[in-house]
Design a protein around this motif. Sequence first.
Motif, PDB file in Angstrom:
ATOM      1  N   UNK A   1      -1.106   3.407  -1.704  1.00 27.05           N
ATOM      2  CA  UNK A   1       0.230   2.979  -1.315  1.00 27.05           C
ATOM      3  C   UNK A   1       1.148   2.783  -2.495  1.00 27.05           C
ATOM      4  N   UNK A   2       2.138   1.893  -2.306  1.00 26.75           N
ATOM      5  CA  UNK A   2       3.188   1.688  -3.317  1.00 26.75           C
ATOM      6  C   UNK A   2       3.337   0.215  -3.664  1.00 26.75           C
ATOM      7  N   UNK A   3       2.313  -0.423  -4.261  1.00 27.18           N
ATOM      8  CA  UNK A   3       2.446  -1.828  -4.639  1.00 27.18           C
ATOM      9  C   UNK A   3       3.541  -2.004  -5.683  1.00 27.18           C
ATOM     10  N   UNK A   4       4.418  -2.980  -5.446  1.00 26.35           N
ATOM     11  CA  UNK A   4       5.532  -3.251  -6.364  1.00 26.35           C
ATOM     12  C   UNK A   4       6.385  -2.019  -6.601  1.00 26.35           C
ATOM     13  N   UNK A   5       6.425  -1.117  -5.630  1.00 23.46           N
ATOM     14  CA  UNK A   5       7.225   0.086  -5.759  1.00 23.46           C
ATOM     15  C   UNK A   5       6.592   1.190  -6.570  1.00 23.46           C
ATOM     16  N   UNK A   6       5.344   1.013  -6.991  1.00 22.89           N
ATOM     17  CA  UNK A   6       4.652   2.020  -7.800  1.00 22.89           C
ATOM     18  C   UNK A   6       3.980   3.018  -6.861  1.00 22.89           C
ATOM     19  N   UNK A   7       4.705   4.044  -6.473  1.00 24.73           N
ATOM     20  CA  UNK A   7       4.222   4.984  -5.462  1.00 24.73           C
ATOM     21  C   UNK A   7       2.993   5.744  -5.957  1.00 24.73           C
ATOM     22  N   UNK A   8       2.154   6.143  -4.999  1.00 26.49           N
ATOM     23  CA  UNK A   8       0.967   6.917  -5.326  1.00 26.49           C
ATOM     24  C   UNK A   8      -0.091   6.130  -6.062  1.00 26.49           C
TER      25      UNK A   8
ATOM     26  N   UNK B   1       1.068  -1.242   5.180  1.00 24.34           N
ATOM     27  CA  UNK B   1       1.230  -0.036   5.979  1.00 24.34           C
ATOM     28  C   UNK B   1       0.530   1.171   5.407  1.00 24.34           C
ATOM     29  N   UNK B   2       0.053   1.076   4.178  1.00 26.18           N
ATOM     30  CA  UNK B   2      -0.667   2.190   3.567  1.00 26.18           C
ATOM     31  C   UNK B   2      -2.086   2.265   4.092  1.00 26.18           C
ATOM     32  N   UNK B   3      -2.747   3.415   3.897  1.00 28.42           N
ATOM     33  CA  UNK B   3      -4.091   3.580   4.443  1.00 28.42           C
ATOM     34  C   UNK B   3      -5.180   3.004   3.548  1.00 28.42           C
ATOM     35  N   UNK B   4      -6.230   2.531   4.196  1.00 29.29           N
ATOM     36  CA  UNK B   4      -7.493   2.224   3.537  1.00 29.29           C
ATOM     37  C   UNK B   4      -8.410   3.383   3.909  1.00 29.29           C
ATOM     38  N   UNK B   5      -8.888   4.127   2.908  1.00 34.14           N
ATOM     39  CA  UNK B   5      -9.650   5.343   3.199  1.00 34.14           C
ATOM     40  C   UNK B   5     -11.061   5.250   2.658  1.00 34.14           C
TER      41      UNK B   5
END
Length: 294
Positions: free
Chosen positions: A202-209, A246-250
Amino acid sequence: MTIEGLGPTPRGPHFTSPSVPASPGSWAGPPTGAPGVEAPVPSGPEPEPAGPARRWPLATAGGLLVLALAAGAGAGGVAGYVTGRDDAPAAAPASGAVPADLVAAAARALPGVVSVQAGNGSGSGFAFDDRGHIVTNNHVVAAGGPITVIGADGRRLTATLVGTDPSNDIAVLRVEGSANLPALPLADPRATRVGEPVLAVGSPLGLSGTVTAGIISAVDRPVRLGGTARRTAVQTDASINPGNSGGPLINARGEVIGVNTAIATLEGGGSIGIGFAVPIARARQVATDLINRG
């Protein structure tokens, strides 16, 4: 100990101190008007801390506070959750080897993971199908406002809100199918095992990818998601922080086993290695119902 959800993170965070939230915004609790936060009844007397006194912020004495870990510009957390008593047994490990190639799993997942900007905050999401539907958390988009998703390739796409389910903290967005966001494969929920390796994307603190690794710490952990109904969640020690919501746990096969929703923190904020995700079986059912109704 505070358990916070993973919602929007303020755009353009200031990296001043790991123990101090970036301004604007606060991750300490819900804003005025947010849903109330409950606490479970303690199962026994609270032990006295050893050594120097260390205060744990509690909703009530002996309780665990659960908040949507969301810090939109000018706002603190959004929705509130509460864990139940820790009396649910962990699932028994299944037989069979689990692939350990997390590098390949990350490569498969990243193209289908997006940053979600809603109003003044941001979170994460992932492509659910080949029709442009994106799954995220309800508390990422609950504040309203225009919604934009940013793909792994940097494309900015306008999204519409298909529907939300606050009780399960799931929302579905839609972008034009021509965006060609690759849908992530969904795991067989019966195959999720305690101890298997996982990645939070995801994008913690806006750090995408951003990709972080951990294991499944427990399954079927009782949690209250935004209301009074108790739900079960997948618990993980993968590092997840504001903006991961909202990001995935894979798993190590690159399959989605859950939607990252909440974490536990000590006073001062930040991940301490206890996170929660909506199990994929429930997230898939909720998303499918929202799509069919929308």
